[in-house]
Write a protein that holds these residues in place. Structure first.
Motif, PDB file in Angstrom:
ATOM      1  N   MET A   1      24.735 -80.714 -53.361  1.00  0.00           N
ATOM      2  CA  MET A   1      23.344 -81.079 -53.598  1.00  0.00           C
ATOM      3  C   MET A   1      22.627 -79.948 -54.326  1.00  0.00           C
ATOM      4  N   VAL A   2      21.808 -80.345 -55.260  1.00  0.00           N
ATOM      5  CA  VAL A   2      20.999 -79.388 -56.012  1.00  0.00           C
ATOM      6  C   VAL A   2      19.548 -79.584 -55.587  1.00  0.00           C
ATOM      7  N   ARG A   3      18.839 -78.481 -55.422  1.00  0.00           N
ATOM      8  CA  ARG A   3      17.419 -78.528 -55.054  1.00  0.00           C
ATOM      9  C   ARG A   3      16.610 -78.491 -56.343  1.00  0.00           C
ATOM     10  N   TYR A   4      15.692 -79.458 -56.485  1.00  0.00           N
ATOM     11  CA  TYR A   4      14.856 -79.578 -57.675  1.00  0.00           C
ATOM     12  C   TYR A   4      13.383 -79.540 -57.303  1.00  0.00           C
ATOM     13  N   ILE A   5      12.584 -79.262 -58.319  1.00  0.00           N
ATOM     14  CA  ILE A   5      11.134 -79.309 -58.198  1.00  0.00           C
ATOM     15  C   ILE A   5      10.635 -80.231 -59.295  1.00  0.00           C
ATOM     16  N   ALA A   6       9.838 -81.214 -58.909  1.00  0.00           N
ATOM     17  CA  ALA A   6       9.195 -82.094 -59.884  1.00  0.00           C
ATOM     18  C   ALA A   6       7.712 -81.759 -59.899  1.00  0.00           C
ATOM     19  N   LEU A   7       7.193 -81.521 -61.085  1.00  0.00           N
ATOM     20  CA  LEU A   7       5.776 -81.230 -61.260  1.00  0.00           C
ATOM     21  C   LEU A   7       5.155 -82.367 -62.054  1.00  0.00           C
ATOM     22  N   LEU A   8       4.159 -83.013 -61.473  1.00  0.00           N
ATOM     23  CA  LEU A   8       3.469 -84.097 -62.144  1.00  0.00           C
ATOM     24  C   LEU A   8       2.223 -83.536 -62.807  1.00  0.00           C
ATOM     25  N   ARG A   9       1.956 -83.982 -64.016  1.00  0.00           N
ATOM     26  CA  ARG A   9       0.813 -83.468 -64.768  1.00  0.00           C
ATOM     27  C   ARG A   9      -0.384 -84.407 -64.648  1.00  0.00           C
ATOM     28  N   GLY A  10      -1.527 -83.822 -64.324  1.00  0.00           N
ATOM     29  CA  GLY A  10      -2.791 -84.540 -64.412  1.00  0.00           C
ATOM     30  C   GLY A  10      -3.037 -85.610 -63.371  1.00  0.00           C
ATOM     31  N   ILE A  11      -2.604 -85.390 -62.141  1.00  0.00           N
ATOM     32  CA  ILE A  11      -2.905 -86.379 -61.103  1.00  0.00           C
ATOM     33  C   ILE A  11      -3.981 -85.845 -60.165  1.00  0.00           C
ATOM     34  N   ASN A  12      -4.706 -86.790 -59.572  1.00  0.00           N
ATOM     35  CA  ASN A  12      -5.733 -86.484 -58.564  1.00  0.00           C
ATOM     36  C   ASN A  12      -6.752 -85.457 -59.052  1.00  0.00           C
ATOM     37  N   ILE A  13      -7.136 -85.586 -60.315  1.00  0.00           N
ATOM     38  CA  ILE A  13      -8.152 -84.695 -60.883  1.00  0.00           C
ATOM     39  C   ILE A  13      -9.399 -85.517 -61.178  1.00  0.00           C
ATOM     40  N   SER A  14     -10.503 -85.144 -60.562  1.00  0.00           N
ATOM     41  CA  SER A  14     -11.785 -85.822 -60.768  1.00  0.00           C
ATOM     42  C   SER A  14     -11.671 -87.332 -60.590  1.00  0.00           C
ATOM     43  N   GLY A  15     -10.893 -87.752 -59.600  1.00  0.00           N
ATOM     44  CA  GLY A  15     -10.765 -89.170 -59.299  1.00  0.00           C
ATOM     45  C   GLY A  15      -9.868 -89.954 -60.241  1.00  0.00           C
ATOM     46  N   LYS A  16      -9.196 -89.272 -61.150  1.00  0.00           N
ATOM     47  CA  LYS A  16      -8.320 -89.955 -62.108  1.00  0.00           C
ATOM     48  C   LYS A  16      -6.866 -89.834 -61.683  1.00  0.00           C
ATOM     49  N   ASN A  17      -6.075 -90.842 -62.048  1.00  0.00           N
ATOM     50  CA  ASN A  17      -4.640 -90.854 -61.767  1.00  0.00           C
ATOM     51  C   ASN A  17      -4.355 -90.542 -60.299  1.00  0.00           C
ATOM     52  N   LYS A  18      -5.006 -91.301 -59.433  1.00  0.00           N
ATOM     53  CA  LYS A  18      -4.874 -91.059 -57.997  1.00  0.00           C
ATOM     54  C   LYS A  18      -3.491 -91.476 -57.498  1.00  0.00           C
ATOM     55  N   ILE A  19      -2.871 -90.541 -56.809  1.00  0.00           N
ATOM     56  CA  ILE A  19      -1.569 -90.776 -56.203  1.00  0.00           C
ATOM     57  C   ILE A  19      -1.571 -90.162 -54.806  1.00  0.00           C
ATOM     58  N   SER A  20      -1.240 -90.971 -53.826  1.00  0.00           N
ATOM     59  CA  SER A  20      -1.096 -90.483 -52.456  1.00  0.00           C
ATOM     60  C   SER A  20       0.203 -89.693 -52.361  1.00  0.00           C
ATOM     61  N   MET A  21       0.149 -88.521 -51.789  1.00  0.00           N
ATOM     62  CA  MET A  21       1.360 -87.704 -51.656  1.00  0.00           C
ATOM     63  C   MET A  21       2.358 -88.366 -50.705  1.00  0.00           C
ATOM     64  N   GLN A  22       1.874 -89.062 -49.687  1.00  0.00           N
ATOM     65  CA  GLN A  22       2.786 -89.769 -48.787  1.00  0.00           C
ATOM     66  C   GLN A  22       3.517 -90.880 -49.532  1.00  0.00           C
ATOM     67  N   LYS A  23       2.784 -91.645 -50.323  1.00  0.00           N
ATOM     68  CA  LYS A  23       3.403 -92.726 -51.099  1.00  0.00           C
ATOM     69  C   LYS A  23       4.343 -92.147 -52.165  1.00  0.00           C
ATOM     70  N   LEU A  24       3.978 -91.027 -52.763  1.00  0.00           N
ATOM     71  CA  LEU A  24       4.842 -90.376 -53.749  1.00  0.00           C
ATOM     72  C   LEU A  24       6.146 -89.933 -53.087  1.00  0.00           C
ATOM     73  N   LYS A  25       6.042 -89.366 -51.909  1.00  0.00           N
ATOM     74  CA  LYS A  25       7.235 -88.955 -51.159  1.00  0.00           C
ATOM     75  C   LYS A  25       8.130 -90.165 -50.904  1.00  0.00           C
ATOM     76  N   GLU A  26       7.542 -91.278 -50.522  1.00  0.00           N
ATOM     77  CA  GLU A  26       8.313 -92.499 -50.281  1.00  0.00           C
ATOM     78  C   GLU A  26       9.023 -92.970 -51.551  1.00  0.00           C
ATOM     79  N   CYS A  27       8.373 -92.816 -52.701  1.00  0.00           N
ATOM     80  CA  CYS A  27       8.999 -93.183 -53.979  1.00  0.00           C
ATOM     81  C   CYS A  27      10.243 -92.340 -54.230  1.00  0.00           C
ATOM     82  N   PHE A  28      10.147 -91.054 -53.981  1.00  0.00           N
ATOM     83  CA  PHE A  28      11.296 -90.163 -54.173  1.00  0.00           C
ATOM     84  C   PHE A  28      12.430 -90.539 -53.216  1.00  0.00           C
TER      85      PHE A  28
END
Length: 179
Positions: A1-28
């Motif tokens: 297994m390889v450990r990775y880091i995913a960085l998402l650009r431009g989410i949850n800034i000033s109410g735009k591109n809202k993503i719940s971290m719990q839901k994002l975790k579930e997606c992964f």
């Protein structure tokens, strides 16, 4: 297994591109990634997988974000080891713990290079900010009180190349590297 880091650009800034971290975790987890952790609300996800093709991993993540949240978000996936290697080369002035200095790491989304970024943003204001390129990362620090006098501050948010950059503070980078 390889450990990775995913960085998402431009989410949850000033109410735009809202993503719940719990839901994002579930997606992964739905993508069969293991040991998934999120950090902060800005889209930092740490996970493990046996998959080694970063392009395929990135495409899978971008697709599930589009499907689940109906937004197109640039995602940068790097191995934890790659980031650790870059941090071993950090300049001595970066992350000095000086509260008057704001230390950031700029991640450049491929195929953009440092040369492209520098050509677009120009020379930093040596009086108030410092940069150093290490691989495809830019260590960037500036004087908090005089950030408006820096050349890069406004440009990293408004230039044509800004959509190809993901910026995280030194504290965030140091935290996610150890999760």
């Amino acid at each position: 297994m390889v450990r990775y880091i995913a960085l998402l650009r431009g989410i949850n800034i000033s109410g735009k591109n809202k993503i719940s971290m719990q839901k994002l975790k579930e997606c992964f987890e739905e993508l069969s990634f293991h040991e998934v952790k999120t950090y902060l609300n800005s889209g930092n996800v740490i996970f493990s997988t046996s998959e080694t093709n970063i392009s395929d991993i990135t495409s899978s993540i971008e697709s599930i974000i589009k499907k689940t949240f109906d937004i197109n978000i640039p995602v940068l996936v790097i191995s934890q080891k790659s980031l650790q290697n870059a941090l071993q080369k950090e300049p001595s002035w970066w992350d000095s713990k000086n509260k008057d200095i704001y230390d950031n790491l700029i991640f450049i989304l491929p195929p953009v290079t440092f040369k492209d970024v520098y050509g677009n943003l120009g020379r930093p204001n040596d009086q108030y900010e410092r940069i150093e390129n290490v691989e495809n990362f830019i260590f960037w620090s500036f004087d908090r009180k005089n950030y408006q006098k820096t050349y890069w501050w406004a440009k990293t948010a408004s230039s044509t190349i800004s959509t190809q950059l993901i910026i995280r503070t030194a504290n965030t980078v140091k935290k996610i590297i150890n999760l």
